[in-house]
Every structure is written in structure tokens, then in C-alpha cells.
Scaffold this motif. Structure first.
Motif, short mmCIF file in Angstrom:
data_model
loop_
_atom_site.label_atom_id
_atom_site.label_comp_id
_atom_site.label_asym_id
_atom_site.label_seq_id
_atom_site.Cartn_x
_atom_site.Cartn_y
_atom_site.Cartn_z
N SER B 107 1.05 -1.21 -0.05
CA SER B 107 0.09 -0.03 -0.02
C SER B 107 0.68 1.40 0.00
O SER B 107 1.73 1.42 0.82
CB SER B 107 -1.06 0.10 1.29
N VAL B 108 0.83 2.27 -1.00
CA VAL B 108 1.14 3.39 -1.22
C VAL B 108 0.85 4.24 -0.05
O VAL B 108 1.64 5.04 0.89
CB VAL B 108 1.01 4.17 -2.53
N GLU B 109 -0.55 4.31 0.25
CA GLU B 109 -1.32 5.21 1.36
C GLU B 109 -0.46 4.88 2.62
O GLU B 109 -0.42 5.80 3.53
CB GLU B 109 -2.75 4.72 1.33
N LEU B 110 -0.41 3.60 2.95
CA LEU B 110 0.27 2.95 4.25
C LEU B 110 1.49 3.77 4.42
O LEU B 110 1.99 4.44 5.48
CB LEU B 110 0.62 1.67 4.17
N ILE B 111 2.45 3.95 3.41
CA ILE B 111 3.75 4.47 3.61
C ILE B 111 3.72 5.88 3.62
O ILE B 111 4.49 6.70 4.54
CB ILE B 111 4.90 3.83 2.38
N GLU B 112 2.91 6.50 2.92
CA GLU B 112 2.91 7.94 3.05
C GLU B 112 2.22 8.31 4.57
O GLU B 112 2.84 9.35 5.06
CB GLU B 112 1.85 8.51 2.06
N ARG B 113 1.33 7.60 4.98
CA ARG B 113 0.97 7.85 6.47
C ARG B 113 1.86 7.53 7.42
O ARG B 113 2.08 8.43 8.43
CB ARG B 113 -0.53 7.23 6.78
N LEU B 114 2.64 6.63 7.13
CA LEU B 114 3.50 6.02 8.41
C LEU B 114 4.81 7.27 8.30
O LEU B 114 5.13 7.75 9.02
CB LEU B 114 4.07 4.88 7.72
N ASP B 115 5.18 7.77 6.79
CA ASP B 115 6.16 8.56 6.77
C ASP B 115 5.66 10.03 7.79
O ASP B 115 6.27 10.46 8.63
CB ASP B 115 6.12 9.01 5.40
N GLU B 116 4.56 10.37 7.57
CA GLU B 116 3.85 11.44 8.47
C GLU B 116 3.93 11.09 9.84
O GLU B 116 4.18 11.98 10.69
CB GLU B 116 2.49 11.78 7.68
#
Lengths: 220, 220
Positions: B107-116
Motif C-alpha cells: 500500500s502506497v497510502e500506508l507508507i505516506e501515512r507512516l512517513d507522516e
DNA sequence: AATAATTTTTAGATTTACCTAAAAATAAAA
DNA sequence: TTTTATTTTTAGGTAAATCTAAAAATTATT
């Protein structure tokens, strides 16, 4: 050591076993989106590994070991769902697919620390109980909303359907976990249920009412 | 859509390409703990998919697409390492294997949110840079500790070896990221380095000094 | 440049998780 | 209790990722 696929079979059998004692080949095939012939192959393998008991044509049941493995996967799945919702602000209808992948990460240490980091949650974002590290589930007493009579009330504490459209629908109606509701009327015509929630009136279909789980607090 | 295995090949090629332009079959095989024959098979497949350029007997290079995929995996790996250390209190020598699994969650969404969630970290627990979502790396200027002359000082900002014994050794000596050090002497006999850190004197072998990265702040 | 050593590829097999089509067993209906 | 329908299994095959052993190409050495 189990493969990703073996783990998914065990998990599927575990969930199907909540409804029927002997889990049938076709049921597994349908759930796993595969063919019965493939299921037979895998079933034999899992039986050889001592993870399920299998008698030809009679379906399967999990052994102690198989059940433990399945519960561990359920635990991981649900803890990751809590993480996604509580920490990464995912919605409850967005977490299933990602958790489906994360549940196969193998480290025991990871899960214990994740559990602690999340504050040892006892339920996941859909109200499903999370087994502790000794695989014990907290006892839960749910009633389906559809079973409530007019005038009865309770708190929404779970759902028995995890599809995104269903969950989005509930969200739109304000029917989320923890909300207090009261049944104000049950329509004779189509069995739809009129409920009161935060001083608003909402009408939901029988089908929806079947999948909302209530922890009852009697009439009032 | 790549398989777990394909992703690992791309990542390995990416890392090997940091040292040599044309990455050789044997080098990949060694890194991936597999046989050259298997590598040849996979190389052909990746070439057909347009992820690498491949000329028989000449080794491989990543295409733009292949490189992007590899960078995405590196990004995921390093972000998960930050999560494990910062949030779940893993030590820097305990995170590699788990991150090796987590990096394949799609999931791309997962990584973006994890990054944040992690506050957009720019380096991982070993000081390696984390590419942003546009795959850009922050520029870093490292010097190997071994290259410092007597009297020179700097800050430990990375390591070029991630093995658990090495990292545990550094930990024991107090040589962790962010620490200020000064080279007080270089032994003629075996090239070992005497350094001053928090008013203590520590002696480290040449081999260790090679793998500690310093952001220099000149003499002082 | 010829030979030796190394690297890489090919050929042919194996294992895992699938598949289709057909046969066998079980369950349901006439 | 036959017949029919359903469920399950077997038989034989495919694709992905691996392997060993042997052949071919490249590189290094004499």
C-alpha cells in the motif's frame, strides 16, 4: 514454519469453523477464491503437517496446533488494524486489505511490542475481540440489532460484516462504535428498523440491522 | 506488479550498483544467497519486464522503472526501521530482518501515512538517508572515521555495516549516532584508532573505524 | 596467442500452489 | 430404493522460483 498460503488456509478454516463444526472443501474454496481441487491438495498437506484433522469427504477441523496458528494470525490482523486506525488515521473501511498483508509478518517480538505500543487493545476497529498473547479472547456478549424490540436500547459495539460499502454506509448514518441507540419502531412492511441515535431518527434496512452488534443495556 | 522475489532482486541490484556500474551475475547470487543459474533465470525475466537492461555475459543495470521500484523498497525498508526503533523501542541491531519483511507491504497510502506519523524522518537508525515520496535523497557528506587524522573531530552520523555483532559492539563502546568524537591517536602498529568520546578514551580497531561514518566539523 | 581459470548460461529437474476435466463418493429427490 | 444432484477427489498439467551438472563465453595467465 508455514507459508503465506498455508496461513491463509488456516485462518479461513478457523473462521468457517465458528459456524460449522466440520469445514467443507467447497466452503474453503469459495472463501479463498480458488477451486475445490486446489483445496483438496492443500488440505492433504496441512493434514500431513498435523495442522488439521482430515477424513476424506468429511471436511476438516483444526488441531490444537492449527488452531493456535490461526489465532496468532487473527491476533496480528486485528492489532495491525488498530494501529492503522489509531495511529495512521485510516478509516475502518480502509484497513482490511493492508492488514491482510501485515498479518503474515513473522516476528513474535514485533507483535508483543506493537500490542504494548497500542495499549493492549481488547477489540479491533470493527469491535472484534483481539486475543492476548496467550491466545485468550475477552468474553463478549453481543446481540444483533435486528433482535432488539421496540423501545430497547444499547451501544453499538461491533459489526458482523466488514465490506467497505457497508462500513461507509454506517459511517454516513453516524452508526459507529460506541454510539448509543434505541429502537423506536420496527416496520411491519419490510422489517426495516427505525432507531434513535443522538436525538436523530434513522431508518435502516433489515439487512443492515442484521450486521450491527449491540451490547444491550435493557430497556430505558 | 512485482513479486516479493522480484523486488528483492531489484533491491539487491540497486545496492550493488552503488559500487559497480555493471552488476554481475555472481555478485547478485552471493548477495541473494542463491546460485548463479537462478540469477540468470530471474535476470531474463526482469529484462523482459523492462526493469533492467541486460546483455548476456555483461551484467545488468537498472532501467528508470527498475530503479524507481528499488528506491521505493529502500524507502519502505528505512521508514519501517525508524518505526521499529522510535515507536516500538527496538535496538538498531534488531530491526533489519523485520524491516526486510515489512518493506514488501504494497500500500502506497500506508507508507505516506507512516512517513507522516514518524515526522518525515530523513535518515534511518543507521544514518542511511530515506528518500522522500518523490524518491529524492537528502544530500549527505560522510567521511569514514578511518580517514580522520589525529586531532580531527566530528559527529557519528552513520555506519556502513549493519550486522548485529558490529552494531552491538559500537553500542557497548558508546559509539552511537549523534555522538561527538575526536581522534586522539592512530596506532602505528596495527592502525587502530584511539578516540575521545564524552571525556572517555576508547580504542577501536582499524576494521571498526572503516565502518563508522562521520560528518566532519574540522579540527577544534 | 594459446591455455587455464573464472564467469555465465543452458538444459533438464524439482517443489509449491494453482488449474481443468473426469471419476468417485455422498447426499437429496423421486 | 433407484435415480439425480451435489460434493469431493484424482489424474494430469502449468507457471514461478529454485536447483545440479554440463556447456559456452569471457577474462587472466603463461
Amino acid at each position: 514454519m508455514q507459508s503465506y498460503t498455508e496461513e491463509n488456509y488456516l485462518k479461513t478454516i478457523y473462521h468457517l469453523a465458528e459456524k460449522t463444526t466440520n469445514v467443507q472443501t467447497n466452503a474453503i474454496a469459495e472463501q479463498m477464491q480458488t477451486k475445490p481441487a486446489s483445496v483438496t491438495d492443500m488440505i492433504k498437506k496441512l493434514a500431513e503437517k498435523g495442522l488439521i484433522d482430515y477424513v476424506k469427504y468429511q471436511g476438516v477441523t483444526l488441531t490444537e496446533t492449527g488452531k493456535n496458528t490461526a489465532i496468532d494470525i487473527v491476533r496480528k490482523h486485528r492489532l495491525w488494524e488498530v494501529f492503522l486506525v489509531d495511529k495512521l488515521n485510516f478509516k475502518w473501511d480502509e484497513v482490511h486489505d493492508v492488514a491482510e498483508e501485515l498479518e503474515h509478518i513473522k516476528s513474535v517480538e514485533l507483535i508483543e511490542r506493537l500490542d504494548e505500543f497500542l495499549g493492549f487493545p481488547r477489540t479491533d476497529p470493527h469491535g472484534d475481540p483481539i486475543p492476548d498473547k496467550n491466545r485468550r479472547f475477552a468474553k463478549t456478549q453481543f446481540i444483533k440489532l435486528i433482535e432488539l424490540k421496540t423501545g430497547e436500547s444499547g451501544t453499538i459495539t461491533g459489526v458482523s460484516q466488514h465490506s467497505s460499502p457497508f462500513l461507509k454506509h454506517l459511517e454516513k448514518l453516524g452508526l459507529t462504535l460506541g454510539k448509543q441507540i434505541q429502537v423506536s419502531d420496527v416496520t411491519d412492511f419490510d422489517g426495516s428498523v427505525e432507531i434513535r441515535i443522538s436525538d436523530k431518527q434513522v431508518n435502516i434496512s433489515r439487512e443492515v440491522a442484521k450486521h450491527i452488534l449491540i451490547s444491550s443495556n435493557g430497556k430505558n
